[in-house]
Design a protein around this motif. Structure first.
Motif, PDB file in Angstrom:
ATOM      1  N   GLN A 197       0.809  -1.217   0.000  1.00 49.75           N
ATOM      2  CA  GLN A 197       0.000   0.000   0.000  1.00 49.75           C
ATOM      3  C   GLN A 197       0.845   1.272   0.000  1.00 49.75           C
ATOM      4  OE1 GLN A 197      -3.272  -0.354  -0.382  1.00 49.75           O
ATOM      5  NE2 GLN A 197      -2.889  -2.574  -0.357  1.00 49.75           N
ATOM      6  N   TRP A 198       2.124   1.163  -0.261  1.00 48.52           N
ATOM      7  CA  TRP A 198       2.979   2.352  -0.230  1.00 48.52           C
ATOM      8  C   TRP A 198       2.611   3.308  -1.361  1.00 48.52           C
ATOM      9  CZ3 TRP A 198       8.917   1.277   0.783  1.00 48.52           C
ATOM     10  CH2 TRP A 198       9.081   0.907   2.125  1.00 48.52           C
ATOM     11  N   SER A 199       2.615   4.570  -1.034  1.00 45.65           N
ATOM     12  CA  SER A 199       2.434   5.609  -2.045  1.00 45.65           C
ATOM     13  C   SER A 199       3.791   5.976  -2.634  1.00 45.65           C
ATOM     14  CB  SER A 199       1.810   6.852  -1.420  1.00 45.65           C
ATOM     15  OG  SER A 199       2.701   7.421  -0.465  1.00 45.65           O
ATOM     16  N   ALA A 200       3.774   6.772  -3.687  1.00 51.77           N
ATOM     17  CA  ALA A 200       5.029   7.237  -4.273  1.00 51.77           C
ATOM     18  C   ALA A 200       5.841   8.019  -3.248  1.00 51.77           C
ATOM     19  CB  ALA A 200       4.747   8.092  -5.503  1.00 51.77           C
ATOM     20  N   ARG A 201       5.160   8.766  -2.404  1.00 47.64           N
ATOM     21  CA  ARG A 201       5.859   9.540  -1.375  1.00 47.64           C
ATOM     22  C   ARG A 201       6.578   8.613  -0.390  1.00 47.64           C
ATOM     23  NH1 ARG A 201       5.080  14.761   0.449  1.00 47.64           N
ATOM     24  NH2 ARG A 201       3.225  14.931  -0.881  1.00 47.64           N
ATOM     25  N   GLU A 202       5.941   7.496  -0.037  1.00 45.55           N
ATOM     26  CA  GLU A 202       6.561   6.565   0.907  1.00 45.55           C
ATOM     27  C   GLU A 202       7.752   5.840   0.272  1.00 45.55           C
ATOM     28  OE1 GLU A 202       3.100   4.950   3.846  1.00 45.55           O
ATOM     29  OE2 GLU A 202       2.684   4.752   1.680  1.00 45.55           O
ATOM     30  N   TRP A 203       7.635   5.489  -1.007  1.00 47.30           N
ATOM     31  CA  TRP A 203       8.774   4.888  -1.695  1.00 47.30           C
ATOM     32  C   TRP A 203       9.951   5.857  -1.720  1.00 47.30           C
ATOM     33  CZ3 TRP A 203       9.677   0.019  -3.137  1.00 47.30           C
ATOM     34  CH2 TRP A 203       8.594  -0.858  -3.258  1.00 47.30           C
ATOM     35  N   THR A 204       9.667   7.120  -1.981  1.00 47.71           N
ATOM     36  CA  THR A 204      10.724   8.119  -2.039  1.00 47.71           C
ATOM     37  C   THR A 204      11.364   8.319  -0.671  1.00 47.71           C
ATOM     38  OG1 THR A 204       9.595   9.249  -3.859  1.00 47.71           O
ATOM     39  CG2 THR A 204      11.265  10.498  -2.675  1.00 47.71           C
ATOM     40  N   ALA A 205      10.565   8.318   0.374  1.00 46.05           N
ATOM     41  CA  ALA A 205      11.110   8.481   1.724  1.00 46.05           C
ATOM     42  C   ALA A 205      12.030   7.320   2.084  1.00 46.05           C
ATOM     43  CB  ALA A 205       9.966   8.589   2.734  1.00 46.05           C
ATOM     44  N   ALA A 206      11.627   6.105   1.713  1.00 42.65           N
ATOM     45  CA  ALA A 206      12.461   4.937   1.990  1.00 42.65           C
ATOM     46  C   ALA A 206      13.761   5.004   1.195  1.00 42.65           C
ATOM     47  CB  ALA A 206      11.695   3.658   1.662  1.00 42.65           C
ATOM     48  N   TYR A 207      13.659   5.438  -0.046  1.00 41.79           N
ATOM     49  CA  TYR A 207      14.859   5.588  -0.882  1.00 41.79           C
ATOM     50  C   TYR A 207      15.805   6.612  -0.266  1.00 41.79           C
ATOM     51  CZ  TYR A 207      17.750   6.461  -4.999  1.00 41.79           C
ATOM     52  OH  TYR A 207      18.818   6.611  -5.854  1.00 41.79           O
ATOM     53  N   ARG A 208      15.255   7.746   0.158  1.00 38.88           N
ATOM     54  CA  ARG A 208      16.074   8.810   0.727  1.00 38.88           C
ATOM     55  C   ARG A 208      16.837   8.304   1.954  1.00 38.88           C
ATOM     56  NH1 ARG A 208      12.176  11.980   2.131  1.00 38.88           N
ATOM     57  NH2 ARG A 208      11.987  12.911   0.043  1.00 38.88           N
ATOM     58  N   LEU A 267       8.071   7.225 -10.599  1.00 38.94           N
ATOM     59  CA  LEU A 267       9.283   7.215  -9.785  1.00 38.94           C
ATOM     60  C   LEU A 267      10.569   6.951 -10.568  1.00 38.94           C
ATOM     61  CD1 LEU A 267       7.982   5.244  -6.662  1.00 38.94           C
ATOM     62  CD2 LEU A 267       8.391   7.701  -6.852  1.00 38.94           C
ATOM     63  N   LEU A 268      10.500   6.187 -11.650  1.00 41.63           N
ATOM     64  CA  LEU A 268      11.713   5.780 -12.347  1.00 41.63           C
ATOM     65  C   LEU A 268      11.915   6.483 -13.679  1.00 41.63           C
ATOM     66  CD1 LEU A 268      11.729   1.936 -11.606  1.00 41.63           C
ATOM     67  CD2 LEU A 268      12.890   3.775 -10.376  1.00 41.63           C
ATOM     68  N   TRP A 269      10.938   7.256 -14.146  1.00 47.22           N
ATOM     69  CA  TRP A 269      11.151   8.037 -15.357  1.00 47.22           C
ATOM     70  C   TRP A 269      12.110   9.190 -15.046  1.00 47.22           C
ATOM     71  CZ3 TRP A 269      11.121   8.306 -20.368  1.00 47.22           C
ATOM     72  CH2 TRP A 269      11.151   9.547 -21.004  1.00 47.22           C
ATOM     73  N   ASP A 270      13.235   9.249 -15.735  1.00 47.16           N
ATOM     74  CA  ASP A 270      14.223  10.314 -15.566  1.00 47.16           C
ATOM     75  C   ASP A 270      14.669  10.458 -14.111  1.00 47.16           C
ATOM     76  OD1 ASP A 270      15.926  12.325 -16.395  1.00 47.16           O
ATOM     77  OD2 ASP A 270      14.412  13.894 -16.200  1.00 47.16           O
ATOM     78  N   LYS A 271      14.807   9.329 -13.416  1.00 43.04           N
ATOM     79  CA  LYS A 271      15.359   9.301 -12.049  1.00 43.04           C
ATOM     80  C   LYS A 271      14.557  10.156 -11.064  1.00 43.04           C
ATOM     81  CE  LYS A 271      19.724  10.375 -13.119  1.00 43.04           C
ATOM     82  NZ  LYS A 271      21.196  10.420 -13.129  1.00 43.04           N
ATOM     83  N   ARG A 272      13.242  10.144 -11.197  1.00 42.31           N
ATOM     84  CA  ARG A 272      12.448  11.018 -10.326  1.00 42.31           C
ATOM     85  C   ARG A 272      12.566  10.639  -8.861  1.00 42.31           C
ATOM     86  NH1 ARG A 272       7.021  11.547 -14.150  1.00 42.31           N
ATOM     87  NH2 ARG A 272       7.889  13.079 -15.620  1.00 42.31           N
ATOM     88  N   ILE A 273      12.723   9.345  -8.572  1.00 43.02           N
ATOM     89  CA  ILE A 273      12.833   8.946  -7.166  1.00 43.02           C
ATOM     90  C   ILE A 273      14.097   9.545  -6.547  1.00 43.02           C
ATOM     91  CG2 ILE A 273      14.063   6.760  -7.620  1.00 43.02           C
ATOM     92  CD1 ILE A 273      12.282   5.540  -5.389  1.00 43.02           C
TER      93      ILE A 273
END
Length: 734
Positions: free
Chosen positions: A248-259, A505-511
């Motif tokens: 159920q992760w949102s794009a924001r949560e994926w980005t936070a985990a990546y960060r 998230l992965l188009w042009d390294k958006r994450i």
């Protein structure tokens, strides 16, 4: 960055004094990797040697490490970033000798066996000799950051960090020569439109490259070999989803985990008891690494290339600005003036160091940048780089289309080419019948699996090119490269991103770009990707290599053509004509592929002579005049001929024509004569920009009107300016 060399023999054979001498010869070829000391361990069944670059626990970390009873010996080239956690898991009462991360590997193995080494986190190539179990293990990190090669025949296993060590000793399983058949057929070398596949080659016969995430077991009793994979990207991505409950992760949560993981990866890479530096290109990858590192050490020195290419593409300016913004000491090394020529001697020495047909200007730049860093900061032994970001963050997606779906269509062509190669059929055979593309993207594989297939190919590229040459250009200067973006946890996260969120998230390294805003201003986080030297002015870098081949009546080129491999596999007369053709071709089109053939011929000659690949003691590799560049003006202030705020138009005697009878190509006429024929759709972005250059709109306005990105057409614009096809209106500054 250290060197490993060794030999093991099965029961019934013995490591002889001659074998020991061979291992001594092998490790002597690798002292550039480990200038801080050499040590060896010999017995009747194994001989292993290690040349050390002392980074962690310099006084107490001398390898090889052996168990208290001498039954187990361990060697590790690289760094184990979680060695403190491994130490905490070892049985109470274990008697530690020091703080070395390699000792933690030994202790872990004693406690758990080879299966326990799956817990290692870092970049490493390791050897474990277990005399109790009668086995020798070779293992490599999950992404293949650190190298390890081996050869096996007649009950002997010979292994080393570089190919030259295996070729140096006649009795140590020396291969007979260069593997022309494999090299010529490899899409990674010949430019074929196909995703690379299969294990990473060594490009030398009878020598294997240990694949990433694999363990090779050599049975000392029987001489049997067993190769096992201990980590697979697809399975690891699925395990990441299950472990973190990402459904159920949102794009924001994926980005936070990546960060969070990115910060941990950079922090891990700062593990050192010696000075660390950072390569700073001006792109988001290296800049965000420098920014995170600066928060923990604001004295890290940054090093950048100032060349014709980096001036033209803006890297030189943005690297300078990034360092200033972060408050870091910055060295911008000038490669533009006299004294920076590549000589035939330096060409050959660098080829011997890198031992790959993929030698290019990129390796010359990086070798010299390491050289400058080492000369100006003698205590520096570690360099952080942004390598590996593009492969998994979506850095190349914009090369294949204008959005995520178009990117998948482009990747489908690569997958089709791979399938055609595997089936022994010509690529896009239907199109080749008619010399035009008849099939729509619907006929090509795409969607589920295409992205995974593409990334698997990029993982192979890391082992045959990126990590390979980064390792060699650093080790040739007594420096260790570290690559935070290849922390396997980050890679697993990127591959675990579900299909519905990949476009976001992965188009042009958006994450990465979204994460980078935690540490960087938007102008750095959002800066478009530009090629390191494969962009405007790349011909200047290729010209330096061409000059080296042509010097002294083409002595180096003729040396290459005189070898047995060149005589068998190359039409040497046609090669000579092609070399002459480049004299009249200022753009040096396809020169990189020509250079790869010459490199193959040179490597073939070197491989045929024992010890020929050994580097000359004290050889610096190239006579570049090392000096800091002057401050770089911003793009548009003399730093690049391409200025978005300026007005361009076709030269008065130039016309762009799209003929009525076909929509597959367009023409450029000069003085009423067709001089250029460009195929569609490959050049359609450029055609639309040319049509929009009306002498009134600025370049930025024309690019927006054409609905393309400037970075995608900048190289052609620079070439058109130099060829007089496009002109910038006098006094035009925006």
């Amino acid at each position: 960055m250290c060197g490993i060399a060794g030999m093991a023999v099965r029961n019934g054979l013995t490591v002889t004094p001659a074998d020991r001498a061979d291992v001594d010869t092998m490790i002597a070829t690798l002292t550039h990797r480990g200038p801080d000391g050499t040590r060896a361990v010999y017995d009747a069944t194994c001989a292993v040697a290690f040349s050390r670059l002392a980074i962690v626990d310099p006084p107490g970390g001398q390898q090889p490490f052996s168990s208290a009873d001498g039954m187990i010996t361990v060697l590790v080239n690289g760094e184990i970033f979680n060695h403190e956690q491994l130490r905490a898991g070892v049985r109470p009462g274990y008697r530690w000798q020091g703080r070395s991360d390699t000792e933690a590997v030994l202790a872990r193995y004693e406690s758990t066996g080879i299966s326990g080494l799956k817990a290692l986190r870092g970049m490493y190539a390791a050897v474990v000799v277990d005399r109790r179990e009668q086995a020798v293990y070779l293992l490599r990190d999950r992404l293949g950051i650190k190298p390890l090669f081996y050869s096996s025949r007649g009950g002997r296993l010979v292994f080393a960090s570089e190919i030259k060590a295996l070729l140096a000793a006649p009795g140590a399983g020396r291969a007979p020569g260069f593997d022309w058949v494999t090299a010529l057929a490899d899409p990674a070398i010949n430019g074929h439109i196909a995703a690379p596949a299969g294990p990473p080659p060594s490009y030398f016969t009878d020598i294997s490259q240990l694949p990433a995430a694999h363990v090779l077991r050599f049975d000392l009793a029987t001489g049997a070999l067993r190769l096992e994979e201990y980590w697979r990207l697809g399975e690891a991505a699925e395990a990441f989803r299950e472990r973190h409950g990402t459904q159920q992760w949102s794009a924001r949560e994926w980005t936070a985990a990546y960060r969070e993981l990115l910060q941990e990866a950079v922090t891990d890479s700062l593990m050192s008891d010696v000075e660390i530096g950072c390569f700073l290109s001006g792109g988001v990858d290296s800049t965000v690494i420098a920014a995170i590192a600066a928060r923990q050490d604001n004295a890290i020195h940054c090093f950048s290339v100032c060349s014709d290419s980096t001036l033209a593409n803006g890297d030189a300016y943005f690297a300078q600005e990034a360092a200033a913004s972060l408050g870091l000491p910055h060295h911008q090394v000038d490669f533009t003036g006299p004294g920076c020529e590549v000589t035939a001697d330096s060409y050959l020495e660098l080829l011997k160091l890198c031992e790959t047909p993929l030698l290019s200007p990129e390796q010359f730049f990086k070798f010299q940048l390491h050289r400058y860093a080492k000369q100006t900061r003698p205590g520096l032994k570690v360099m952080l780089t942004g390598q590996g970001s593009d492969e998994f963050n979506g850095g190349y997606t914009t090369l294949f289309g204008t959005d995520w779906d178009a990117n998948l269509d482009g990747l489908g062509y690569l997958a089709e080419g791979r399938a055609a190669l595997d089936a022994g059929l010509p690529v896009t055979v239907w199109n080749e019948h008619f010399n035009r593309r008849l099939l729509t993207p619907a006929a090509h594989p795409r969607g589920a699996g295409v992205w995974e297939t593409y990334v698997a190919g990029k993982s192979r590229d890391l082992q045959t090119y990126n990590c390979w040459h980064e390792d060699r250009t650093a080790s040739g200067n007594g420096v260790e490269n570290r690559v935070p973006f290849l922390d396997h946890r980050l890679v697993e996260l990127c591959m675990a991103v579900p299909q519905p969120l990949r476009a976001e998230l992965l188009w042009d390294k958006r994450i990465l770009r979204q994460s980078a805003r935690e540490w960087l201003p938007e102008r750095f986080a959002d800066r478009p990707k530009v090629p390191f030297f494969y962009g405007p002015k790349r011909h200047a870098a290729h010209q330096a290599m061409l000059d080296a081949l042509r010097a002294d009546h083409a002595a180096l080129f003729e040396h290459a053509m005189s070898g047995p491999g060149a005589q068998e596999y190359l039409d040497t007369a046609a090669m000579r004509r092609t070399l002459s053709d480049f004299e009249a071709d200022p753009r040096l089109g396809n020169f990189e592929f020509f250079a790869r053939l010459v490199n193959m011929a040179l490597l073939d000659k070197l491989a045929g002579s024992p010890g020929a690949l050994r580097l000359r003691p004290g050889a610096d590799g190239a006579p570049v005049a090392l000096r800091r560049a002057e401050p770089v003006p911003s793009p548009g202030a003399g730093g690049s001929p391409v200025v978005e705020s300026a007005v361009y138009t076709l030269a008065p005697d130039v016309m762009a024509l799209t003929p009525l009878h076909t929509d597959d190509e367009w023409y450029v006429a000069v003085n009423g004569t067709v001089e250029y024929v460009l195929p569609l759709p490959d050049s359609d972005d450029w055609r639309r920009v040319v049509m929009a250059l009306d002498g009134r709109r600025t370049l930025g306005e024309a690019v927006r009107a054409a609905d393309v990105k400037l970075v995608g057409v900048e190289e052609l614009l620079v070439e058109s300016l130099e060829a007089g096809i496009v002109t910038r209106l006098e006094g035009s500054t925006g």
